[in-house]
Every structure is written in C-alpha cells, then in structure tokens.
Enzyme design. Structure first.
Site, PDB file in Angstrom:
ATOM      1  N   CYS A 287       0.817  -1.226   0.000  1.00  0.00           N
ATOM      2  CA  CYS A 287       0.000   0.000   0.000  1.00  0.00           C
ATOM      3  C   CYS A 287       0.845   1.269   0.000  1.00  0.00           C
ATOM      4  O   CYS A 287       0.299   2.373   0.007  1.00  0.00           O
ATOM      5  CB  CYS A 287      -0.964  -0.042   1.169  1.00  0.00           C
ATOM      6  SG  CYS A 287      -1.941  -1.559   1.122  1.00  0.00           S
TER       7      CYS A 287
ATOM      8  N   HIS B 132      -2.924   8.248   5.905  1.00  0.00           N
ATOM      9  CA  HIS B 132      -3.058   6.933   5.272  1.00  0.00           C
ATOM     10  C   HIS B 132      -4.322   6.238   5.768  1.00  0.00           C
ATOM     11  O   HIS B 132      -4.918   5.447   5.029  1.00  0.00           O
ATOM     12  CB  HIS B 132      -1.834   6.073   5.583  1.00  0.00           C
ATOM     13  CG  HIS B 132      -1.930   4.682   5.030  1.00  0.00           C
ATOM     14  ND1 HIS B 132      -1.838   4.413   3.687  1.00  0.00           N
ATOM     15  CD2 HIS B 132      -2.149   3.479   5.632  1.00  0.00           C
ATOM     16  CE1 HIS B 132      -1.990   3.113   3.475  1.00  0.00           C
ATOM     17  NE2 HIS B 132      -2.178   2.520   4.644  1.00  0.00           N
TER      18      HIS B 132
ATOM     19  N   HIS C 156      -9.866   1.894   0.139  1.00  0.00           N
ATOM     20  CA  HIS C 156      -8.408   1.733   0.127  1.00  0.00           C
ATOM     21  C   HIS C 156      -7.985   1.134  -1.210  1.00  0.00           C
ATOM     22  O   HIS C 156      -8.342   0.011  -1.532  1.00  0.00           O
ATOM     23  CB  HIS C 156      -7.998   0.846   1.301  1.00  0.00           C
ATOM     24  CG  HIS C 156      -6.529   0.716   1.463  1.00  0.00           C
ATOM     25  ND1 HIS C 156      -5.620   1.495   0.768  1.00  0.00           N
ATOM     26  CD2 HIS C 156      -5.776  -0.103   2.266  1.00  0.00           C
ATOM     27  CE1 HIS C 156      -4.392   1.152   1.118  1.00  0.00           C
ATOM     28  NE2 HIS C 156      -4.470   0.189   2.013  1.00  0.00           N
TER      29      HIS C 156
END
Lengths: 421, 130
Positions: A174, A312, A349
C-alpha cells in the site's frame, strides 16, 4: 539551480470520479464512491461493500468482453497485454497527458521516464494458472505473463508510449505508488530526467480485495455510507477499491518554459521502515513518524508549517490508531495542529494505487484551495483527541500538505506538496 | 517479451477438448454458421470465413477494411501487421478449435492469406482422413 519537481498533469479513474472535475466535486462535497457488492457471488460472505469504478466492466478474463467509457481509446494491440487495472491506467494516463498539454511524441526522447505501481492482477493470474493446470501445461496465453504479474503497467505503458528514459515498477504493497512518486521526484532532482510519468493502479476485482478478509482487514459493515470511517471509534476495517491515477511530474523550469499549469511543487519526501511486523503497523506508528520527519527535513520545513495531512488511515482499528499516535508524536508534541483527514473515507483503500491517488487529491487541494473533510466521522476514537479532523471540507487554501502512506512490512512513505511560489 | 517463432522441432499438442461455444462466442454470426456447416458436412472450404474471422479477432491493429476484401497474396506480417504474439494466438486458437496440430516450422512457412487458408484446409483434411 537544483531541479524542482512539480505536478503538471493529473488523471483519475477512481471510485469517486473518472475525471478531475468529478473527483474535485466529490472531495469538496464528500461524496463517497461505495456500493453494495456481492463478492464471488456469495451472499453469505460478511464483506458487502466496495469502492466500485463506474463505467468499466471486466466480467470475464477475456479482453473481448471488457468495456470502458467511450471517451477513452484502447487499441487491441495494447489491450491483449493489459489487466483490468492496465485499462484504468491507460485511461488515467491519457487524461493526465492531455491535462499537461503533452502529446505521445513528447515522451520519446529519453528525458521522460515512467514509474508505476500495482500488485499485478490476481484475477488474470489465477485464471491463467488454472488454464495451465487444466491443459497440463500444453497451452498458454502468450500475453499471460505480461498482463498479469506485478510490473504489467510499466511493461505495457513503456512500450506503448515508447519511453526510453527510466522505467521501473515499485512493490511495497500500500506504499507502492508513493514510492514510485518519491523516486520520480529524485529522478528529477538528480537531473536524470526532466519529466516522469507516475501511475498507480489496481484491479477492482474480488480476487484483489477479498484476500484481505483473511487478515480480518476488511469492514463487514454493510452500509456504504458508513463502512469506511477512518479514525471513528466504530471503524471495523477498510473497504477495497481499484482504479488508476496518473501524475505528470516535471522539472519546474521545463514546466515554466512550456507554460504548463503547476498544481503543486513536490517539496520533499521521506520513507522509513517499522522494522516490526510483516502485516501489522507498528503499534505507535514509529516508522510512519520517522517518514513524516524525514519528509519535513527533506523539504526544510517544520511540523508547524504543515496545513493539511492526508492520512493513510484505512479505517482499520489498529492501523488508524497507530497513525494517530504517529501524528501526535510529530505534530501535537511540537505544538502543531494541522488539519487532518483520510480521503479513504470516500474512495476506499486502493492498495498500490492509494499513494498516487492521494497525492493527486493533495495536488487538487493545493491548486484549488480547499481541504477535504474527514467524511463519515461521527465519534472520533479517543486516541485522536487533540488532532484536528474537520467534519466537512474547508475553503482554506493549504500552502504545505503532507501525504502519508504505509504498506505491508512496515514500509512508510510521506510526500510534501507545496503551493507554487 | 520476444515470443519464439523460430524454427524448432516442437509440435504443440492439441489440448483437451475445448468448449466450442466459448471458443466461437466472439466470432461474428456468419463465421459461427460457417463453422457449424463445416462441423456437419466436413467441407473444409467452409472454414475459409472462419479463418478470416479468427484473423480479424487477433489482428493487433484493426485493418482499414474487412479482411475478406484483401487479395489472397496479402502478407500477414508485412501487410496486415501481425506480430509473433498474434500469430501464436491464432495458432493456439485454431489448433484448439479444429483439433489439429501445427508445428512452429510449419507456421513460419505461412506468409499470406491464401497460404493460411490452404494450410488449414490441408491440416483439417489430414485430420479427417485419419
């Protein structure tokens, strides 16, 4: 004069819009991109929501069945080597090049490079491997490898656009496309390239998202309006999404010569490892804190100079807590109180896509003079006490913006974007 | 990626029986009808429109007019833009659909539309004769 990387073009294929204007409106008005989604046709699964990419369809692994919005052009010569996220990426890059006023012929002289990030296509890879087993290895799609493994974006886009500068793919889960953007900044700052195309993308398929259910990382909240709520006390996991974002990064001198619009300067970046766990964040966000400090130091600014942090925070209980603690360590401890939000509350996400997508959002915030609100936040986790999480988007023009990303293995990357001087 | 199309002794064995409906699904109705006519009659010349439809399906860049309008001596690579990857895809698809085996050294002798039509007719005739 040291070259200064700036963003001159943006392209978006995301759950909250397939063009800059729609994405901007979604961020300002906090429109999410979630829909109910039945994974693997199994109504018994507890995961019910996804950040869908509208206007595209990949119903089978056969590219002849794929659909995309009519304004984009995808040659079949290219299509046969693409994964679904390669189609997203091509569309996003076409947009970004148009936005930057660039034609394909401008990219071929060796002064333009291409850095990409995706996890590959579990959807296609699984299909090809199943086929190989079914025919006992006697048959294979000749494009099976280049369309499905991590690297498929750089293989395809570099060949298609005849890129003869630096070409590379980045794999840090990620944080992948954040790494791509950070190293693209360095290519320009070191004078190796004058222009970098940065592309982050992921499939929006059951095969890409559902494996995270095994880690108990996905939300089981069936309500698209609240399933993704970073920093909220009732958050229970992330909502998966796919798509692509392309950023055109150029040396400021070149951008000025071309008369390009400059969205934002890329003032610095930093990275740090947690050195802790293969999958979990450091409980106190040690690596993320270090990455933020390194980005601040790289840009020669202080914590108190930062106006907005695009966190994040994916809406997982442990990850958001860890980031909140890192934010306290870097900002609260320094007496600083930047605005903070996670736009994953709207998009979901995007995994390898996330860092580039959110850098694109930060560039929009800087260029358009607003701060995206912390959507879906009703009751902040007590660990967030003292952090400024605005519930609505604000008409405040941020001068300095920090973009956080964290990936598996505790890989943390932060970019610092600055309003053009 | 550079697909190997150089001569070799390798012969690709045809795999297990394929799902004909799935294989034919993307071909135009006229080509599907021609295939079914061939399957019922064994008339290999019925395969000509099927071969053209397969080429249309795998051609890297769409031709400026239907392949049926091109002369028989039109070259697959030099005139129509086929590359080794697309040729490989055509070979695999044709092998599966028609249950024939095509060796690499055979296919590299096939240069034109007429070559391909003749080659497929011959291979299928050989298979039917067995």
């Amino acid at each position: 004069m040291t070259p200064l990387p700036v963003i001159t073009g943006l392209g978006f294929i995301t759950s909250i819009g397939n063009d800059r204007a729609t994405v901007l409106r979604s961020l300002r008005e906090l429109h999410h991109g979630f829909e109910r989604h039945e994974f693997l046709g199994n109504p018994d699964l507890s995961v019910k929501v996804a950040g869908t990419v509208k206007g595209f369809a990949f119903p089978t692994p056969n590219w002849r069945d794929w659909r995309w919005p009519g304004e984009f052009s995808v040659d079949r010569e290219l299509l046969r080597g693409l994964a679904p996220h390669g189609v997203y990426a091509l569309c996003a890059l076409q947009q970004a090049l148009t936005d930057a006023g660039l034609a394909p012929a401008d990219l071929t002289d060796g002064r333009t490079g291409l850095f990409c990030a995706s996890a590959g296509s579990p959807f296609l890879l699984g299909h090809f491997l199943n086929q190989m087993h079914a025919n006992r290895g006697e048959r294979g799609n000749p494009m099976g490898i280049v369309s499905s493994i991590a690297g498929t974006l750089n293989f395809n886009l570099a060949a298609h656009y005849h890129i003869s500068g630096a070409v590379c793919g980045f794999v840090s889960a990620c944080a992948s496309s954040s790494h791509a953007l950070g190293y693209a900044m360095d290519e320009i700052r070191l004078g190796r390239q004058q222009r970098m195309l940065v592309v982050g993308a992921e499939d929006m398929t059951d095969e890409s998202i559902l494996p995270f259910a095994s880690l108990r990382a996905l939300s089981t909240n069936p309500d698209p309006a609240t399933a993704s709520r970073p920093f909220d006390v009732r958050r229970d996991g992330f909502v998966g999404t796919g798509g692509a974002v392309a950023l055109i990064v150029e040396d400021a001198a070149l951008a000025q010569r071309r008369g390009s619009r400059i969205y934002a300067e890329l003032a610095g970046w930093g990275q740090a490892g947690d050195g802790h766990s293969v999958a979990a964040s450091h409980p106190e966000g040690a690596g993320l804190g270090a990455a933020m400090r390194r980005a601040l130091a790289d840009a020669r600014v202080n914590a108190g100079d930062i106006d907005y942090v695009n966190a994040h925070a994916t809406s997982t209980p442990a990850g958001d807590r860890s980031e909140a603690l890192a934010l306290h360590a870097v900002f609260t401890a320094a007496g600083a109180k930047p605005r903070i939000s996670s736009t994953k509350a709207l998009t979901g996400h995007g995994l390898s896509l996330a860092g580039a997508m959110e850098a694109g959002f930060c560039a929009l915030a800087v260029a358009e003079g607003f701060i995206p609100g912390a959507a879906h936040l009703t009751e902040p986790d007590p660990v967030c006490a003292g952090l400024d999480l605005p519930r609505a988007s604000l008409d405040e023009a941020p001068r300095l913006v920090l973009n956080n990303s964290s990936g598996f293995g505790g890989s943390n990357v932060c970019h610092l974007l600055r309003r053009p001087s | 990626m550079n697909m190997d199309s150089s001569p070799s002794t390798r012969t690709v064995a045809s795999g297990s029986p394929i799902d004909q409906a799935e294989a034919l699904r993307h071909l135009p109705p006229a080509a599907r009808a021609a295939y079914h006519h061939f399957a019922a009659s064994g008339e290999v010349q019925s395969l000509d429109p099927v071969i053209l439809a397969i080429l249309e399906d795998f051609i890297p860049r769409k031709a400026d007019r239907p392949l049926g309008e091109y002369a028989g001596d039109t070259r697959l690579v030099d005139d129509l833009g086929f590359d080794s990857l697309a040729i490989t895809e055509v070979v695999f698809f044709t092998e599966d659909l028609l249950a024939i085996r095509i060796a690499n050294e055979e296919i590299i002798q096939v240069r034109t539309l007429d070559d391909l039509r003749g080659f497929v007719r011959r291979k299928v005739t050989e298979r039917l004769a067995v």
